[in-house]
Design a protein around this motif. Structure first.
Motif, PDB file in Angstrom:
ATOM      1  N   ARG A   1     -33.140 -29.678 -96.867  1.00 52.74           N
ATOM      2  CA  ARG A   1     -32.550 -28.420 -96.455  1.00 52.74           C
ATOM      3  C   ARG A   1     -33.234 -27.911 -95.190  1.00 52.74           C
TER       4      ARG A   1
ATOM      5  N   ARG B   1     -41.465 -31.932 -95.732  1.00 57.22           N
ATOM      6  CA  ARG B   1     -40.413 -32.051 -94.725  1.00 57.22           C
ATOM      7  C   ARG B   1     -41.023 -32.281 -93.340  1.00 57.22           C
TER       8      ARG B   1
ATOM      9  N   PRO C   1     -51.100 -15.510 -84.914  1.00 59.58           N
ATOM     10  CA  PRO C   1     -50.177 -16.630 -85.155  1.00 59.58           C
ATOM     11  C   PRO C   1     -48.944 -16.512 -84.262  1.00 59.58           C
TER      12      PRO C   1
ATOM     13  N   ALA D   1     -33.033 -24.384 -92.302  1.00 60.10           N
ATOM     14  CA  ALA D   1     -32.428 -23.101 -91.939  1.00 60.10           C
ATOM     15  C   ALA D   1     -33.214 -22.551 -90.771  1.00 60.10           C
ATOM     16  N   TRP D   2     -32.558 -21.791 -89.931  1.00 61.90           N
ATOM     17  CA  TRP D   2     -33.253 -21.238 -88.777  1.00 61.90           C
ATOM     18  C   TRP D   2     -32.673 -19.881 -88.417  1.00 61.90           C
ATOM     19  N   CYS D   3     -33.544 -18.929 -88.132  1.00 59.76           N
ATOM     20  CA  CYS D   3     -33.088 -17.630 -87.674  1.00 59.76           C
ATOM     21  C   CYS D   3     -33.516 -17.456 -86.228  1.00 59.76           C
TER      22      CYS D   3
ATOM     23  N   GLY E   1     -41.091 -28.835 -82.106  1.00 53.97           N
ATOM     24  CA  GLY E   1     -41.908 -28.975 -83.310  1.00 53.97           C
ATOM     25  C   GLY E   1     -41.134 -28.665 -84.576  1.00 53.97           C
ATOM     26  N   TYR E   2     -39.915 -28.159 -84.413  1.00 51.75           N
ATOM     27  CA  TYR E   2     -39.115 -27.762 -85.575  1.00 51.75           C
ATOM     28  C   TYR E   2     -37.976 -28.748 -85.838  1.00 51.75           C
TER      29      TYR E   2
ATOM     30  N   GLU F   1     -45.932 -10.740 -88.357  1.00 46.56           N
ATOM     31  CA  GLU F   1     -45.085 -11.928 -88.292  1.00 46.56           C
ATOM     32  C   GLU F   1     -43.833 -11.806 -89.154  1.00 46.56           C
TER      33      GLU F   1
ATOM     34  N   GLU G   1     -42.025 -26.415-104.412  1.00 46.00           N
ATOM     35  CA  GLU G   1     -42.503 -25.080-104.071  1.00 46.00           C
ATOM     36  C   GLU G   1     -42.563 -24.984-102.545  1.00 46.00           C
ATOM     37  N   TRP G   2     -42.330 -23.791-102.004  1.00 46.26           N
ATOM     38  CA  TRP G   2     -42.138 -23.560-100.567  1.00 46.26           C
ATOM     39  C   TRP G   2     -43.106 -24.303 -99.667  1.00 46.26           C
ATOM     40  N   LYS G   3     -44.408 -24.078 -99.848  1.00 48.93           N
ATOM     41  CA  LYS G   3     -45.367 -24.675 -98.904  1.00 48.93           C
ATOM     42  C   LYS G   3     -45.470 -26.187 -99.067  1.00 48.93           C
ATOM     43  N   VAL G   4     -45.287 -26.653-100.300  1.00 43.98           N
ATOM     44  CA  VAL G   4     -45.288 -28.094-100.528  1.00 43.98           C
ATOM     45  C   VAL G   4     -44.088 -28.696 -99.803  1.00 43.98           C
TER      46      VAL G   4
ATOM     47  N   LEU H   1     -42.532 -27.495 -97.190  1.00 44.37           N
ATOM     48  CA  LEU H   1     -42.720 -27.482 -95.733  1.00 44.37           C
ATOM     49  C   LEU H   1     -43.568 -28.665 -95.276  1.00 44.37           C
ATOM     50  N   GLU H   2     -44.626 -28.940 -96.061  1.00 46.39           N
ATOM     51  CA  GLU H   2     -45.496 -30.074 -95.717  1.00 46.39           C
ATOM     52  C   GLU H   2     -44.719 -31.384 -95.808  1.00 46.39           C
TER      53      GLU H   2
END
Lengths: 310, 538
Positions: B437, B428, B131, B439-441, B459-460, B54, B420-423, B425-426
Motif C-alpha cells: 500500500r 516497504r 526533522p 499513500a501521499w499527501c 526517497g519516497y 511535523e 504495525e505502522w513502523k514495521v 514502513l521499514e
C-alpha cells in the motif's frame, strides 16, 4: 521488621537495573525507530536528529548515559514524539491524573466490593448471597470497553449529566465515569474473593469458639473474622492498585483524560524509547512499593506473619 | 531589471482597497454572544514550535499562533500575511518580499524581516535538528543542503534582511511554486529573544511569544489546548472568534459521541459512517476533496518476476473496480483514481488515459487478455504474490475487496499481510515486499509534490520505478513557466508503465456544527485559519 524492610528496599536497586537494561535492548529489537516516518528523512537530516538525541552512539554508550543521567540528575531524557517536552514533564503531568481517578476507582472497588462479599457470606446460600454473587458475576463479564460506551450513552447522551470525556483539572464530574469503568470488574473480583475467604474464616474453629463463648455476632464478624478474611483481598489489591493508578490504556484513550496510560500505547507505536523506559521504571517502582506495603500490612494484620518476619 | 510578478501586482492592489482578509460575515447574520470554537484532535501535537512541528493538527494550531509571509484564503489562494507583496528577479532565483510595518509580536515587539531570517536559519541548523529541515531543502534555498549536512554555518543560508521590512531570498534553482511554500509552518518567523531566554520551554503558554491572530493561553498535553485572540495582532479588530479550544480524543467514535453531545464543534467522521451521518445531519456532515492519493506499489526490483512484465501490471490495475471501493467500501466521497495526481490539485488537468475512458466490463476483458498474453492466469502459469499493508480496518477492507476482484476476475492468488505502522514502513522502505500500500499527501498545492515521487532519485519511490523520460520531464518542470503539458506526459507514461496502481483520491470527512461558519470548504489543503471563522447565534 525494620531489617526486613531495608533488605527489601536494597533488592530494588539491582532489580531495577536489570529491568532497565532488559527493557532498553528489548525495545530496540522492534523494527523502526522514533524517527521512521512515511516521509523518510533525508540522510543528512536524519544524522542531525540522531546526533541531537545521542542516538548516533553505540547502544551500550547510550544505555550508560541514560543510567548516568538518572542517577546524577533524575533526568529521564527527552520525549521523541512530543518534542517540546521531557519524560519528566510527561509523567509529572499524566501521573497525577491517573493517580486521581485510579485512587477513586480503588475506593469504589473496596467500598462496594468488600461489603457485598461480606453480606453474601453472612447470608450464605440465601437470597442475598445469590443476588450479590449474580451481581458480581454480571459486573465481571462487563469489560471496560463495553461498560465505558454504555456509561457515556446513558450519562452523557441520554441524561446529559456528565461530560463525555476530558479532565478539566480533575473536577469530580470528569472522574466519575473513568473510575467506574476502570473499577467495575475488579469490584466484582473483590466481592467474590471476600465472600470466599469470609466463608472459610467463619467456618474455622476459633470462630466457633468465639460463638461458644457467647460473643455477640457483631463483635465476632468485625473484630475476629473480618481482618483475616481480608488478607486475600489485600494480596489481590496490591498489584491491581498499581495498575489502576498508572491508568488503563483504554480508559485513558476513551475518556481522553490525558493520563499516562495512553503514553504506554502511544510510546510503543511511536517508538518513543525514553517515554517507554521512564514508564517501565515508574511502573516497577510502584509495584515494589505497593507489594512491600501489602507485605507490611500482612504483618500488621496477621500475628503469624509478624512472628515469621522477626 | 526586476519584474513585478502578477501575484505581487494583484496583492499590491488588494492591499490598497481592502484592509485584510478576515472573517467574511454576510449581512443579516447574528453572531453568537460567545465566540468560541472547540474541536477534536486525534493525538497530542508534536510541537508548537513552528520550525519543529511535523503533524497536521499541530500545524493547524501553529498557523493560528504565528503568521508567515503569506496566508491562504478560503479557496487556497495566497493572500498577504506579514508580507504585502514580492518581486521575483528575471531568472526567478531572487525573491524580495516587502513586509508590512504594523505587524507585532504578542509582547508588542515589531515583527521584522530579521525574525524570518532567524527562523529560516534555525530551521536548517543542525543544532536544532528539526526533522522538517528537509522542507527548507525542498524550497531550494541557497546553501540549505550544505548547512543541514554540517558543511556550512546557518548564517550562510540564502536569506537576508537589508532592512526591517525587506526580506530577500536566494534560491539555488528556480521553483515556480516557491511562493506557495511560504504558507507552511516551517517558514513562520520565530522570536529570538524568547527562545534564547526559555530554551526548549519557550512554547509553554507562560513563555510563548507569537505573532499570529491568537496566543496560546493553556496547554494540558493529551487533554486540551486553548488559544485566545492576540490583542497585538495587526488585524485583531477583524478577528471574530475569541477562543479556540482543542480536545485530544483518541477514539473516533467517542469523538462523534462528544460532537453529538455538543462538547465539540468539529470532529472527524469514523470510516464508513459518512452516508448515514450525511442523511441525519445534511448541513453538518462534509466530504471535502483532499490533496492525497492512495495507491498500490509494485516492487519492481526484488518483487515477483511477473511484475517486471508491464502487461501483468496493467491487468492488475484494470481489474480493480474503483467504483466499488469508493462507493461501497469507503463511502466517504472519495474519488476513483486513474491518475497519480489528484484532480483537485491547483492548475492540474487530469490527463486522458485509456483506462479512464473504458467501462469496468471493458477493463475486465482487457485485463484477462493482457494477463493471458503474458502467460499467466487461465491456461498459463499461476500468479500469486503477497499484498502488504499497515494494520488498519479501512486498509484491510480495501485489500480484501481488491484481492477478491483479482481472484475472481483473473484467478490471481494473493496473500494478505498486515504489519504495525513502523514495521510496515521499514519493510516497504527496504523493498521486502511484493506489492504494498502507498499513500501521499501533498506538501503544497502543485502537481510536482506528487509526481516527484516517481522520479528515480526520490526517497519516497517505494516501487523503485525508474524512467529516464520521467526524470527529465520533472527536472524541466522545475523551471518551466507552464509545466502542465510536462505533467500530462508524466501521467501518461505512468499510466502506460503502471509502476503503481492509483486507487482513489482522498476526501476529508468531518462533522462541523452549523453554528460555525467561514470554513474554507474549497481549500483542498484544508489549511484553515481561526481568524476567518465565526460562530452564529442559534
Amino acid at each position: 521488621m525494620l531489617n526486613y524492610t531495608l533488605r527489601r528496599l536494597l533488592m530494588v536497586i539491582p532489580t531495577l537495573l536489570i529491568l532497565v537494561i532488559f527493557a532498553f535492548y528489548l525495545m530496540r529489537l522492534a523494527p523502526g525507530g522514533p524517527f521512521t516516518s512515511e516521509r523518510p528523512l533525508p540522510p543528512a537530516v536524519m544524522a542531525n536528529v540522531l546526533e541531537r538525541y545521542g542516538m548516533d552512539e553505540p547502544l551500550y554508550v547510550q544505555l550508560w548515559t541514560y543510567i548516568k543521567n538518572i542517577i546524577c540528575c533524575f533526568d529521564f531524557g527527552p520525549s521523541f514524539a512530543q518534542k517540546d517536552r521531557t519524560v519528566n514533564d510527561v509523567i509529572a503531568q499524566g501521573f497525577p491524573v491517573t493517580l486521581t481517578y485510579g485512587f477513586w476507582s480503588a475506593v469504589f472497588v473496596l467500598a462496594l466490593g468488600v461489603p457485598l462479599g461480606i453480606i453474601a457470606a453472612l447470608r450464605h446460600n440465601g437470597f442475598w448471597d445469590y443476588t450479590m454473587t449474580g451481581l458480581a458475576i454480571f459486573s465481571q463479564i462487563f469489560p471496560n470497553f463495553v461498560l465505558a460506551p454504555l456509561l457515556v450513552l446513558l450519562f452523557t447522551l441520554s441524561w446529559g449529566l456528565l461530560p463525555g470525556g476530558g479532565w478539566n483539572g480533575g473536577q469530580w464530574q470528569y472522574i466519575v465515569m473513568p473510575a467506574i469503568a476502570l473499577g467495575t470488574s475488579y469490584m466484582a473480583s473483590v466481592a467474590r474473593l471476600t465472600r470466599g475467604s469470609m466463608l472459610e474464616v467463619l467456618g474455622s474453629p476459633y470462630i466457633r469458639t468465639a460463638r461458644a463463648k457467647g460473643l455477640p455476632e457483631r463483635t465476632i464478624i468485625l473484630r475476629h473474622a473480618l481482618k483475616p478474611a481480608l488478607l486475600p483481598t489485600l494480596t489481590y489489591m496490591g498489584p491491581v492498585f498499581v495498575y489502576m493508578i498508572t491508568g488503563s490504556v483504554f480508559v485513558d484513550v476513551f475518556f481522553s483524560t490525558g493520563g499516562i496510560g495512553q503514553d504506554f500505547i502511544d510510546g510503543a507505536y511511536s517508538r518513543d524509547y525514553s517515554i517507554l523506559l521512564g514508564l517501565a521504571i515508574l511502573y516497577a517502582v510502584l509495584t515494589f512499593a505497593l507489594t512491600l506495603a501489602v507485605d507490611l500490612l500482612y504483618a500488621w494484620i496477621d500475628p503469624k506473619v509478624r512472628a515469621g518476619l522477626s | 531589471m526586476k519584474r513585478r510578478s502578477f501575484l505581487a501586482a494583484a496583492l499590491a492592489t488588494t492591499c490598497l482597497t481592502t484592509p485584510a482578509i478576515a472573517a467574511d460575515i454576510p449581512d443579516g447574520v447574528t453572531l453568537a454572544e460567545e465566540q468560541t470554537f472547540t474541536y477534536r484532535t486525534l493525538d497530542e501535537f508534536s510541537s508548537f514550535d513552528p520550525q519543529v512541528v511535523e503533524d497536521v493538527d499541530g500545524s493547524n494550531v501553529v498557523r493560528d499562533l504565528f503568521e508567515g509571509l503569506y496566508n491562504q484564503d478560503a479557496d487556497g489562494n495566497l493572500v498577504p500575511g506579514v508580507a504585502l507583496n514580492h518581486e521575483a528577479s528575471d531568472d526567478n532565483l531572487t525573491y524580495t518580499f516587502t513586509l508590512r510595518d504594523n505587524a507585532k509580536w504578542s509582547d508588542g515587539t515589531p515583527v521584522t524581516a530579521n525574525d524570518f531570517v532567524y527562523a529560516w536559519q534555525r530551521a536548517v541548523d543542525p543544532e536544532l535538528a528539526s526533522p522538517y529541515a528537509w522542507y527548507m531543502e525542498l524550497m531550494s534555498i541557497e546553501n540549505g543542503a550544505s548547512i543541514i549536512a554540517g558543511d556550512m554555518e546557518p548564517t550562510a543560508l540564502g536569506v537576508s534582511a537589508p532592512d526591517d521590512t525587506t526580506l530577500v531570498v536566494q534560491l539555488s534553482q528556480p521553483l515556480p511554486y516557491f511562493t506557495k511554500m511560504v504558507t507552511h509552518a516551517t517558514t513562520f518567523p520565530a522570536p529570538k529573544w524568547a527562545i534564547e531566554e526559555h530554551g526548549a520551554q519557550w512554547t509553554r503558554p507562560e513563555n510563548m511569544v507569537s505573532n499570529g491572530a491568537y496566543v496560546l493561553t493553556a496547554h494540558v498535553p493529551k487533554e486540551r489546548s486553548v488559544r485566545s485572540r492576540n490583542e497585538m495582532y495587526w488585524d485583531n479588530e477583524n478577528t471574530v472568534l475569541d477562543t479556540v479550544t482543542t480536545f485530544v480524543i483518541g477514539d473516533e467514535a467517542q469523538g462523534l459521541t462528544r460532537w453529538r453531545a455538543g462538547e465539540v464543534d468539529m470532529t472527524d467522521i469514523p470510516a464508513g459512517q459518512y452516508p448515514a451521518l450525511a442523511e441525519e445531519f445534511p448541513d453538518e456532515a462534509f466530504a471535502l476533496p483532499r490533496l492525497c492519493n492512495y495507491y498500490f506499489n509494485f516492487n519492481l526490483t526484488s518483487g515477483p518476476e511477473a511484475f517486471k512484465d508491464v502487461r501483468v501490471r496493467q491487468a492488475l490495475a484494470m481489474a480493480v473496480d474503483r467504483e466499488v471501493i469508493v462507493d461501497r467500501v469507503l463511502q466517504g466521497g472519495q474519488f476513483p483514481a486513474f491518475s497519480f495526481t489528484p484532480a483537485a490539485t491547483a492548475g492540474f488537468e487530469t490527463p486522458d488515459v485509456d483506462m479512464a475512458g473504458m467501462t469496468q466490463a471493458e477493463r475486465d476483458a482487457k485485463a484477462k487478455e493482457l494477463l493471458t498474453e503474458a502467460g499467466y492466469g487461465e491456461g498459463g502459469e499461476e500468479l500469486s504474490f503477497t499484498y502488504l499493508y499497515n494494520t488498519s480496518e479501512a486498509h484491510q477492507q480495501v485489500a480484501i475487496v481488491a484481492t477478491q476482484m483479482w481472484k475472481q476476475k483473473l484467478g490471481v492468488d494473493v496473500t494478505l499481510e498486515n504489519q504495525e505502522w513502523k514495521v510496515f514502513l521499514e519493510t516497504r522502505g527496504a523493498q521486502n515486499y511484493d506489492m504494498a500500500r502507498g499513500a501521499w499527501c501533498g506538501d503544497y498545492n502543485e502537481a510536482s509534490t506528487f509526481l516527484d515521487l516517481l522520479t528515480t532519485e526520490s526517497g519516497y519511490n517505494d516501487a523503485k520505478f525508474s524512467n529516464a523520460r520521467v526524470d527529465e520531464l520533472m527536472a524541466e518542470a522545475k523551471s518551466s513557466k507552464d509545466p502542465q503539458p510536462l505533467y500530462t506526459e508524466v501521467e501518461q507514461i505512468v499510466a502506460a508503465e503502471m509502476p503503481v496502481i492509483p486507487i482513489y483520491h482522498y476526501s476529508t470527512n468531518i462533522m462541523l456544527s452549523d453554528s460555525i461558519q467561514g470554513w474554507p470548504i474549497n481549500n483542498v489543503e484544508q489549511n484553515w485559519y481561526a481568524k476567518d471563522l465565526y460562530r452564529v447565534a442559534d
